[in-house]
Design a protein around this motif. Structure first.
Motif, PDB file in Angstrom:
ATOM      1  N   ASP A 122       0.848  -1.196   0.000  1.00 14.91           N
ATOM      2  CA  ASP A 122       0.000   0.000   0.000  1.00 14.91           C
ATOM      3  C   ASP A 122       0.883   1.246   0.000  1.00 14.91           C
ATOM      4  N   GLU A 123       1.166   1.756  -1.182  1.00 17.54           N
ATOM      5  CA  GLU A 123       2.023   2.937  -1.360  1.00 17.54           C
ATOM      6  C   GLU A 123       3.304   2.825  -0.531  1.00 17.54           C
ATOM      7  N   PRO A 124       4.098   1.777  -0.757  1.00 13.33           N
ATOM      8  CA  PRO A 124       5.249   1.498   0.111  1.00 13.33           C
ATOM      9  C   PRO A 124       6.367   2.525   0.027  1.00 13.33           C
ATOM     10  N   THR A 125       6.360   3.397  -0.990  1.00 12.23           N
ATOM     11  CA  THR A 125       7.454   4.369  -1.118  1.00 12.23           C
ATOM     12  C   THR A 125       7.005   5.816  -0.897  1.00 12.23           C
ATOM     13  N   SER A 126       5.703   6.040  -0.652  1.00 11.00           N
ATOM     14  CA  SER A 126       5.230   7.427  -0.631  1.00 11.00           C
ATOM     15  C   SER A 126       5.673   8.206   0.594  1.00 11.00           C
ATOM     16  N   ALA A 127       6.097   7.509   1.665  1.00 10.08           N
ATOM     17  CA  ALA A 127       6.556   8.229   2.865  1.00 10.08           C
ATOM     18  C   ALA A 127       8.079   8.377   2.896  1.00 10.08           C
ATOM     19  N   LEU A 128       8.731   7.966   1.807  1.00  7.61           N
ATOM     20  CA  LEU A 128      10.203   7.948   1.812  1.00  7.61           C
ATOM     21  C   LEU A 128      10.808   9.164   1.116  1.00  7.61           C
ATOM     22  N   ASP A 129      12.021   9.509   1.543  1.00  8.45           N
ATOM     23  CA  ASP A 129      12.796  10.503   0.799  1.00  8.45           C
ATOM     24  C   ASP A 129      13.076   9.939  -0.590  1.00  8.45           C
ATOM     25  N   PRO A 130      13.128  10.813  -1.595  1.00 11.18           N
ATOM     26  CA  PRO A 130      13.356  10.331  -2.969  1.00 11.18           C
ATOM     27  C   PRO A 130      14.575   9.418  -3.114  1.00 11.18           C
ATOM     28  N   GLU A 131      15.624   9.704  -2.350  1.00  8.09           N
ATOM     29  CA  GLU A 131      16.844   8.897  -2.467  1.00  8.09           C
ATOM     30  C   GLU A 131      16.657   7.458  -1.987  1.00  8.09           C
ATOM     31  N   MET A 132      15.648   7.241  -1.175  1.00  9.09           N
ATOM     32  CA  MET A 132      15.452   5.900  -0.602  1.00  9.09           C
ATOM     33  C   MET A 132      14.451   5.063  -1.379  1.00  9.09           C
ATOM     34  N   VAL A 133      13.758   5.686  -2.315  1.00  5.05           N
ATOM     35  CA  VAL A 133      12.699   4.985  -3.036  1.00  5.05           C
ATOM     36  C   VAL A 133      13.251   3.783  -3.796  1.00  5.05           C
ATOM     37  N   ASN A 134      14.367   3.972  -4.490  1.00  7.91           N
ATOM     38  CA  ASN A 134      14.882   2.904  -5.346  1.00  7.91           C
ATOM     39  C   ASN A 134      15.308   1.665  -4.571  1.00  7.91           C
ATOM     40  N   GLU A 135      15.841   1.860  -3.356  1.00  5.22           N
ATOM     41  CA  GLU A 135      16.299   0.678  -2.615  1.00  5.22           C
ATOM     42  C   GLU A 135      15.113  -0.219  -2.254  1.00  5.22           C
ATOM     43  N   VAL A 136      13.943   0.393  -2.042  1.00  2.00           N
ATOM     44  CA  VAL A 136      12.737  -0.395  -1.752  1.00  2.00           C
ATOM     45  C   VAL A 136      12.187  -1.014  -3.040  1.00  2.00           C
ATOM     46  N   LEU A 137      12.142  -0.207  -4.109  1.00  2.00           N
ATOM     47  CA  LEU A 137      11.639  -0.730  -5.385  1.00  2.00           C
ATOM     48  C   LEU A 137      12.512  -1.871  -5.896  1.00  2.00           C
ATOM     49  N   ASP A 138      13.823  -1.790  -5.656  1.00  2.00           N
ATOM     50  CA  ASP A 138      14.725  -2.866  -6.100  1.00  2.00           C
ATOM     51  C   ASP A 138      14.334  -4.208  -5.465  1.00  2.00           C
ATOM     52  N   VAL A 139      13.995  -4.164  -4.171  1.00  2.00           N
ATOM     53  CA  VAL A 139      13.578  -5.396  -3.488  1.00  2.00           C
ATOM     54  C   VAL A 139      12.264  -5.895  -4.084  1.00  2.00           C
ATOM     55  N   MET A 140      11.352  -4.970  -4.382  1.00  2.92           N
ATOM     56  CA  MET A 140      10.060  -5.356  -4.961  1.00  2.92           C
ATOM     57  C   MET A 140      10.229  -5.937  -6.370  1.00  2.92           C
ATOM     58  N   VAL A 141      11.135  -5.361  -7.147  1.00  6.85           N
ATOM     59  CA  VAL A 141      11.414  -5.874  -8.502  1.00  6.85           C
ATOM     60  C   VAL A 141      11.966  -7.298  -8.400  1.00  6.85           C
ATOM     61  N   GLN A 142      12.874  -7.492  -7.455  1.00  6.86           N
ATOM     62  CA  GLN A 142      13.463  -8.818  -7.248  1.00  6.86           C
ATOM     63  C   GLN A 142      12.368  -9.845  -6.906  1.00  6.86           C
ATOM     64  N   LEU A 143      11.461  -9.455  -6.020  1.00  9.97           N
ATOM     65  CA  LEU A 143      10.349 -10.333  -5.638  1.00  9.97           C
ATOM     66  C   LEU A 143       9.492 -10.683  -6.845  1.00  9.97           C
ATOM     67  N   ALA A 144       9.212  -9.674  -7.669  1.00  8.84           N
ATOM     68  CA  ALA A 144       8.386  -9.891  -8.855  1.00  8.84           C
ATOM     69  C   ALA A 144       9.060 -10.884  -9.791  1.00  8.84           C
ATOM     70  N   HIS A 145      10.369 -10.725  -9.978  1.00 10.86           N
ATOM     71  CA  HIS A 145      11.099 -11.620 -10.873  1.00 10.86           C
ATOM     72  C   HIS A 145      11.152 -13.050 -10.338  1.00 10.86           C
ATOM     73  N   GLU A 146      11.023 -13.174  -9.007  1.00 14.02           N
ATOM     74  CA  GLU A 146      11.031 -14.518  -8.411  1.00 14.02           C
ATOM     75  C   GLU A 146       9.663 -15.188  -8.472  1.00 14.02           C
ATOM     76  N   GLY A 147       8.678 -14.474  -9.006  1.00 15.00           N
ATOM     77  CA  GLY A 147       7.363 -15.085  -9.205  1.00 15.00           C
ATOM     78  C   GLY A 147       6.369 -14.878  -8.084  1.00 15.00           C
ATOM     79  N   MET A 148       6.643 -13.934  -7.174  1.00 21.02           N
ATOM     80  CA  MET A 148       5.688 -13.652  -6.097  1.00 21.02           C
ATOM     81  C   MET A 148       4.435 -12.979  -6.680  1.00 21.02           C
ATOM     82  N   THR A 149       3.274 -13.435  -6.254  1.00 20.07           N
ATOM     83  CA  THR A 149       2.016 -12.783  -6.641  1.00 20.07           C
ATOM     84  C   THR A 149       1.935 -11.475  -5.867  1.00 20.07           C
ATOM     85  N   MET A 150       1.761 -10.355  -6.583  1.00 20.71           N
ATOM     86  CA  MET A 150       1.823  -9.049  -5.925  1.00 20.71           C
ATOM     87  C   MET A 150       0.711  -8.125  -6.415  1.00 20.71           C
TER      88      MET A 150
END
Length: 244
Positions: A161-189
């Motif tokens: 639920d909007e996992p990056t909207s409370a973050l400083d812009p510099e921190m957004v990518n580190e969270v999205l990177d983990v989410m991208v990795q999860l998606a590539h591993e086949g997690m239903t999201m």
């Protein structure tokens, strides 16, 4: 994996969701976007019964949420949820945050829970912070801990639920990177997010909501490809967020 059928929800006289229907297949990544107040977060919270709804039904991995006999805490233990504001326990260490639900809900031993938690911390790049408290970490680090905590429960699906909207812009990518990795591993999201770069990169489908209704529900190639084929409201939304 998730089936949403004609879901209607009211707050008093105000209807916040109107006849919402969609499905998310196993291994699929669906991004839910739309203007503020369009019902996105409410819809995703209905999926694990954090928000009750008055009409319709939602099935998660074959279990009906509307069925009075459904054990909702048990269902929630199989649905990972990551919130806008991390929701970590501030008085517990990172390791304790990752193990408490495993021990209390899943009945794992402390050693088993710690092994799982530390492996997931390693996976999100935070193994060195296991003994710290949440307040000692940056927002991006706390959100990555929150993702690891959700994964520790072996969920069949992950909701964001909007996992990056409370973050400083510099921190957004580190969270999205983990989410991208999860998606590539086949997690239903199912992800409520304004991060259109993420949507373009990993979403299979994009759902666009406005005024409590699902206005668009189509493959990402269609959603971003032929903008003129979109509804007028979606065109306005895309024009605003894609112009920069």
């Amino acid at each position: 994996m998730i089936s949403i059928q004609n879901v209607n929800k009211w707050y008093g006289d105000f209807q916040v969701l109107t006849n919402c229907s969609t499905e998310v297949k196993k291994g699929e990544v669906v991004v839910v976007c739309g203007p503020s107040g369009s019902g996105k977060s409410t819809l995703i919270k209905c999926v694990n019964a954090l928000e009750p709804f008055q009409q319709g039904d939602i099935n998660v991995d074959g279990t009906s949420i509307a069925d009075k006999k459904t054990n909702l805490p048990k269902l929630r233990s199989r649905v990972g949820m990551v919130f806008q504001h991390f929701e970590l326990f501030p008085h517990l260490t990172i390791t304790e945050n990752l193990t408490i639900a495993q021990i209390k809900v899943l009945g794992r031993s402390k050693a088993e829970a710690e092994k799982k938690g530390l492996a997931l911390l390693e996976r999100v790049g935070l193994a060195a912070h296991a003994h710290k408290h949440p307040g000692q970490l940056s927002g991006g680090q706390q959100q990555r801990v929150a993702i690891a905590r959700a994964l520790a429960m072996d969920p069949v699906v992950m909701l964001f639920d909007e996992p990056t909207s409370a973050l400083d812009p510099e921190m957004v990518n580190e969270v999205l990177d983990v989410m991208v990795q999860l998606a590539h591993e086949g997690m239903t999201m199912m992800c409520v997010t304004h991060e259109m770069g993420f949507a373009r990169k990993v979403a299979d489908r994009v759902i666009f909501m406005d005024a409590g209704q699902i206005v668009e529900d189509c493959p990402k190639e269609e959603f971003f490809g032929d903008i003129n084929a979109r509804s007028e409201r979606a065109q306005q939304f895309l024009a605003k967020i894609l112009q920069h």
